[in-house]
Design a protein around this motif. Structure first.
Motif, PDB file in Angstrom:
ATOM      1  N   ARG A  22       0.838  -1.206   0.000  1.00  0.00           N
ATOM      2  CA  ARG A  22       0.000   0.000   0.000  1.00  0.00           C
ATOM      3  C   ARG A  22       0.874   1.257   0.000  1.00  0.00           C
ATOM      4  NH1 ARG A  22      -1.888   3.700   2.833  1.00  0.00           N
ATOM      5  NH2 ARG A  22      -0.688   3.101   4.677  1.00  0.00           N
ATOM      6  N   SER A  23       1.907   1.259   0.848  1.00  0.00           N
ATOM      7  CA  SER A  23       2.786   2.433   0.939  1.00  0.00           C
ATOM      8  C   SER A  23       3.513   2.706  -0.366  1.00  0.00           C
ATOM      9  CB  SER A  23       3.842   2.243   2.026  1.00  0.00           C
ATOM     10  OG  SER A  23       3.249   1.958   3.238  1.00  0.00           O
ATOM     11  N   LEU A  24       3.915   1.648  -1.064  1.00  0.00           N
ATOM     12  CA  LEU A  24       4.690   1.820  -2.300  1.00  0.00           C
ATOM     13  C   LEU A  24       3.809   1.941  -3.542  1.00  0.00           C
ATOM     14  CD1 LEU A  24       7.439  -0.924  -1.644  1.00  0.00           C
ATOM     15  CD2 LEU A  24       7.742   1.552  -1.482  1.00  0.00           C
ATOM     16  N   VAL A  78     -10.617  -2.488  -0.300  1.00  0.00           N
ATOM     17  CA  VAL A  78     -11.085  -3.275   0.847  1.00  0.00           C
ATOM     18  C   VAL A  78     -10.174  -4.473   1.134  1.00  0.00           C
ATOM     19  CG1 VAL A  78     -13.512  -2.628   0.733  1.00  0.00           C
ATOM     20  CG2 VAL A  78     -12.728  -4.585  -0.587  1.00  0.00           C
ATOM     21  N   GLY A  79      -9.120  -4.625   0.337  1.00  0.00           N
ATOM     22  CA  GLY A  79      -8.170  -5.708   0.597  1.00  0.00           C
ATOM     23  C   GLY A  79      -8.131  -6.713  -0.534  1.00  0.00           C
ATOM     24  N   GLU A  80      -7.413  -7.805  -0.289  1.00  0.00           N
ATOM     25  CA  GLU A  80      -7.258  -8.826  -1.326  1.00  0.00           C
ATOM     26  C   GLU A  80      -8.426  -9.800  -1.258  1.00  0.00           C
ATOM     27  OE1 GLU A  80      -5.325  -8.173   1.168  1.00  0.00           O
ATOM     28  OE2 GLU A  80      -5.232  -9.957   2.431  1.00  0.00           O
ATOM     29  N   ARG A  81      -8.845 -10.273  -2.440  1.00  0.00           N
ATOM     30  CA  ARG A  81     -10.007 -11.160  -2.481  1.00  0.00           C
ATOM     31  C   ARG A  81      -9.778 -12.289  -3.474  1.00  0.00           C
ATOM     32  NH1 ARG A  81     -15.376  -8.152  -3.739  1.00  0.00           N
ATOM     33  NH2 ARG A  81     -14.405  -7.827  -5.755  1.00  0.00           N
ATOM     34  N   VAL A  82     -10.370 -13.436  -3.176  1.00  0.00           N
ATOM     35  CA  VAL A  82     -10.402 -14.524  -4.152  1.00  0.00           C
ATOM     36  C   VAL A  82     -11.865 -14.720  -4.543  1.00  0.00           C
ATOM     37  CG1 VAL A  82     -10.015 -16.992  -4.553  1.00  0.00           C
ATOM     38  CG2 VAL A  82      -8.319 -15.669  -3.304  1.00  0.00           C
TER      39      VAL A  82
END
Ligand code: DC
Length: 232
Positions: A22-24, A78-82
């Motif tokens: 996220r930071s990069l 919202v993040g990583e999802r599968v």
């Protein structure tokens, strides 16, 4: 550019990798989530028993990962999802049942090859932070920057116990410690792509560091790598 973070159970890899990405402004790729997604798909779509997970069929793996593109991985705010056929199954992937199935399929070469190829497709042409147990040592052995994140057994057992408690699973400290030891034993002694410190990796022991301090350290290391590259 690829940055890899390898490390043992409960070393904080996912949290740190997500935050570093996220930071990069990089893609965050959780290889563990891919193993979990495939295990879920083999169970839900192919009706695999726990025993069959240890000897999966090529056609079934292709059905889940390749041909029909049943599974997909994406990241968003919202993040990583599968997703399985477009339906978000991420919350179903962290159960003790999927823990078990994922560790069974992860022992087979056919699955490791399929997941490795999937990781390469996802990272193709992108800047990514890839996290797992063999990312810097095997899957992205040519990565620009490699970290090996670890913490002492006592601290990892505490973290694991706390994570499980949040999911409603209660374990004593002694039980958590035993689980950590067993996962370490399995990860480091397996024949295929065992957990090792990758060649050229920077070892980060975060036993006494916060997530913020760990990420800050990694950002500084990344920045000095990029500065050095620029001056070459
Ligand atoms: O990191 P995790 O607990 O979400 O990983 C799930 C399972 O996948 C775990 O049993 C180990 C396996 N795994 C692996 O063998 N290699 C990876 N690079 C990532 C995960």
């Amino acid at each position: 550019m690829i940055i890899t973070i390898d490390g043992p159970t409960a070393s904080g890899k996912s949290t740190v990798a997500r935050e570093l990405a996220r930071s990069l402004g990089f893609l965050y790729l959780s290889s563990g989530l891919l193993y979990r997604g495939l295990a879920y798909c083999l169970h839900a779509e192919c009706q695999y028993t726990p025993e069959q997970m240890q000897d999966p069929h090529a056609d079934d793996i292709a059905r889940c990962v390749h041909d029909m593109k049943a599974l997909s991985y994406e990241t968003s705010s919202v993040g990583e999802r599968v997703l399985l056929h477009g339906v978000d199954i991420t919350t179903n992937l962290k159960t003790p049942e999927i823990d078990d199935y994922a560790s069974r399929i992860a022992m087979t070469a056919i699955v490791r090859n399929a997941i490795n190829a999937w990781q390469h497709r996802l990272a193709q042409g992108k800047d990514a932070v890839v996290e797992g147990r063999d990312c810097g040592s095997t899957v992205f052995a040519q990565a620009a920057i490699k970290f090996f994140l670890t913490a002492c057994d006592e601290i990892r057992a505490q973290r694991w116990q706390r994570d499980q408690s949040k999911k409603g699973n209660q374990f004593t400290h002694q039980e958590a410690y035993a689980r950590i030891q067993e996962r370490d034993r399995r990860d480091t002694t397996r024949t295929l792509a065992p957990l090792i410190i990758p060649r050229g990796a920077t070892v980060v022991d975060n036993s006494t560091l916060t997530v913020e301090q760990t990420v800050e350290y990694m950002i500084t290391a990344t920045q000095s790598f990029l500065d050095k590259k620029k001056s070459e």
